[in-house]
Design a protein around this motif. Structure first.
Motif, PDB file in Angstrom:
ATOM      1  N   THR A 330       0.466  -1.137  -0.410  1.00 47.74           N
ATOM      2  CA  THR A 330      -0.211  -0.052   0.036  1.00 47.74           C
ATOM      3  C   THR A 330       1.089   1.185   0.074  1.00 47.74           C
ATOM      4  OG1 THR A 330      -1.625   1.227   1.521  1.00 47.74           O
ATOM      5  CG2 THR A 330      -0.188  -0.152   2.171  1.00 47.74           C
ATOM      6  N   ARG A 406      -1.947  -1.832   6.776  1.00 48.73           N
ATOM      7  CA  ARG A 406      -2.901  -0.755   6.488  1.00 48.73           C
ATOM      8  C   ARG A 406      -2.654   0.662   7.382  1.00 48.73           C
ATOM      9  NH1 ARG A 406      -7.233  -5.342   4.810  1.00 48.73           N
ATOM     10  NH2 ARG A 406      -6.930  -4.932   2.832  1.00 48.73           N
ATOM     11  N   ARG A 409       0.282   2.785   6.539  1.00 52.49           N
ATOM     12  CA  ARG A 409      -0.140   3.439   5.452  1.00 52.49           C
ATOM     13  C   ARG A 409      -1.091   4.288   5.744  1.00 52.49           C
ATOM     14  NH1 ARG A 409      -4.544   6.439   1.670  1.00 52.49           N
ATOM     15  NH2 ARG A 409      -3.462   6.516   0.114  1.00 52.49           N
ATOM     16  N   THR A 425      -0.394  -1.261  -4.254  1.00 51.93           N
ATOM     17  CA  THR A 425      -1.309  -0.860  -4.008  1.00 51.93           C
ATOM     18  C   THR A 425      -1.918  -2.705  -3.660  1.00 51.93           C
ATOM     19  OG1 THR A 425      -3.734  -0.837  -2.830  1.00 51.93           O
ATOM     20  CG2 THR A 425      -2.950  -0.155  -4.763  1.00 51.93           C
ATOM     21  N   LYS A 432     -10.195   4.885  -2.610  1.00 52.85           N
ATOM     22  CA  LYS A 432      -8.370   4.415  -2.704  1.00 52.85           C
ATOM     23  C   LYS A 432      -8.262   5.445  -4.117  1.00 52.85           C
ATOM     24  CE  LYS A 432      -6.812   4.208   1.587  1.00 52.85           C
ATOM     25  NZ  LYS A 432      -8.080   3.147   2.032  1.00 52.85           N
TER      26      LYS A 432
END
Length: 470
Positions: A330, A406, A409, A425, A432
């Motif tokens: 990500t 996650r 990020r 990602t 997103k």
């Protein structure tokens, strides 16, 4: 034997008719090569497609697209099979496998190459370096050229020559209705704009034409390892250096765990480290002066920066990124403020596996000089791209590793505008994707999607939904 799909049954005669119209081949469940044909780089995605069509050329791609449409099959398009989010495979649908398509024609006088979409960067560099030429390629040489380019293309030549997509001059595309079109500044210009950063939303790209640049064969490049105790001074010192680095120099900070390699002291193996990777694309003598400050950010554990073939730098990280591991990526475009760097350093100390990492990619230079409206890749003002990677050799506990990535990020992204790099990602998350394009850019992408794929046949990607499917 008939094949069950989510939409119905494909009979033997139907599949045989498809195969009869191909120069390539069809791989079915139960065929001896099926497990090899369905495998992708990222073991997180263990899918069982109804068919894998190994295309020998553009005509095979047209046939496969027409067949998928007529049978209402889910379509996955595969080049190098590195898709982190698993878009190059599917359950029950059809995989259009471009990997047999590896032809290239290099024009060293015009400094152009036309490359088929099944090539990897190792393949393409092999062809172009014969003439001392290159274009911005992947950081791992087994990456396919097509998906990498369509999503943008961040590599060691980014600051000197821009993204891979910035150097795309034309593409051949098979559209959802089976047409073969050429996209360039003069032909299907809106499609050409969208292909440079909009991903695989608009058709199957079968060949790509790139602008090439004199590079190598020798470059000044490599890795410098620093201990974790010096991480803050290294990272902040690097940030200051990036404000005045020449465009010929592109750097990357890797916050990772030291592997058991012979050039590292045994007592460092398994400990957290900061690795400064970089490449100077110009004259080697000038490069020594340019990289000198990188060696003084702390007390190096190992300094492996020096002259090497460009192809060696392109493949330097390959041994650490072999196929078969479980991966989740990500990303976020950020400004390297003190708070942002604090977040990166904090999450480095919490990496769940030795192969889980955080990367800080230096941007700027030629990348930043491309007008934001020139291509669909419009995140040109950020100074840094942060990539957060959860990686493990086995699936045990991998959900928790993904949760770490996650969370990291989201924390780091709070110091930017929330946009991600669509190639980095592991999520197929519409919110997103939407946040990664300015409103006007996203609306323009939707209009191109409406024109070339109004039914969303090509939806296994960081998807831009057509108006009819919104």
């Amino acid at each position: 034997m008939s094949i069950d799909t989510a939409r119905g049954v494909l009979g033997d005669a139907t599949v045989a008719e498809l195969e009869a119209g191909l120069r390539g081949s069809v791989v079915r469940p139960g065929d001896p090569e099926y497990d090899q044909a369905r495998a992708v780089w990222n073991a997180t995605h263990d899918r069982h497609p109804a068919l894998v069509v190994r295309c020998a050329g553009t005509a095979d791609v047209v046939r496969a697209v027409e067949f998928a449409r007529s049978q209402d099959l889910l379509v996955a398009v595969r080049g190098g099979a590195h898709s982190i989010a698993g878009f190059s495979t599917c359950d029950d649908g059809i995989v259009i496998d471009l990997s047999p398509m590896k032809g290239a024609f290099v024009d060293p006088v015009a400094r152009r190459v036309v490359a088929q979409a099944g090539m990897t960067w190792a393949d393409l560099d092999h062809e172009t370096q014969v003439f001392g030429l290159a274009v911005t390629g992947g950081l791992v040489s087994s990456t396919g050229i097509s998906g990498f380019t369509l999503g943008g293309g961040v590599g060691w030549l980014l600051r000197r020559h821009g993204l891979a997509s910035d150097n795309l001059t034309a593409a051949e595309v098979v559209t959802a209705d089976g047409r073969v079109v050429r996209a360039s500044e003069r032909e299907n210009a809106e499609l050409f704009w969208a292909l440079r950063g909009g991903g695989g939303n608009f058709g199957v790209v079968t060949s790509l034409e790139y602008r090439l640049h004199p590079v190598g064969p020798q470059v000044l490049a490599g890795l410098i390892f620093y201990p974790v105790e010096q991480a803050r001074q290294v990272v902040t010192g690097w940030r200051e250096l990036t404000e005045r680095m020449p465009d010929d120099l592109t750097t990357l900070l890797v916050l990772t765990t030291a592997p058991p390699l012979p050039f590292l002291p045994p007592e460092v193996h398994g400990t957290r480290v900061v690795v400064l990777a970089g490449m100077y694309a110009g004259d080697l003598v000038d490069g020594e002066e340019a990289v000198g400050p990188l060696r003084t950010l702390g007390t190096p554990i190992a300094d492996l920066m020096g002259p090497m073939p460009y192809t060696a730098m392109q493949s330097l990280l390959d041994p650490l990124w072999t196929a078969g591991a479980y991966n989740y990526f990500t990303s976020a475009f950020v400004e390297p403020s003190d708070d942002a760097l604090d977040a990166v350093l904090r999450h480095h100390l919490e990496t769940p596996t030795p192969s889980s990492e955080l990367h800080l990619h230096q941007l700027g230079g030629a990348f930043a000089r491309v007008p934001a409206e020139a291509t669909a890749f419009s995140q040109r003002s950020s100074r840094v791209l942060c990539n957060v990677i959860a990686r493990s050799p086995d699936p045990e506990g991998f959900d928790a590793h993904v949760a770490w990535a996650r969370g990291a990020r989201e924390d780091i992204a709070s110091h930017g505008r929330g946009a991600m790099y669509v190639n980095f990602t592991g999520d197929a998350a519409e919110d997103k994707v939407r946040a990664s394009y300015p409103d006007a850019v996203y609306e323009r992408l939707v209009r191109v999607k409406d024109a070339y794929d109004p039914t969303n046949l090509f939806r296994l990607n960081q998807n831009v939904r057509p108006s009819a499917a919104a």
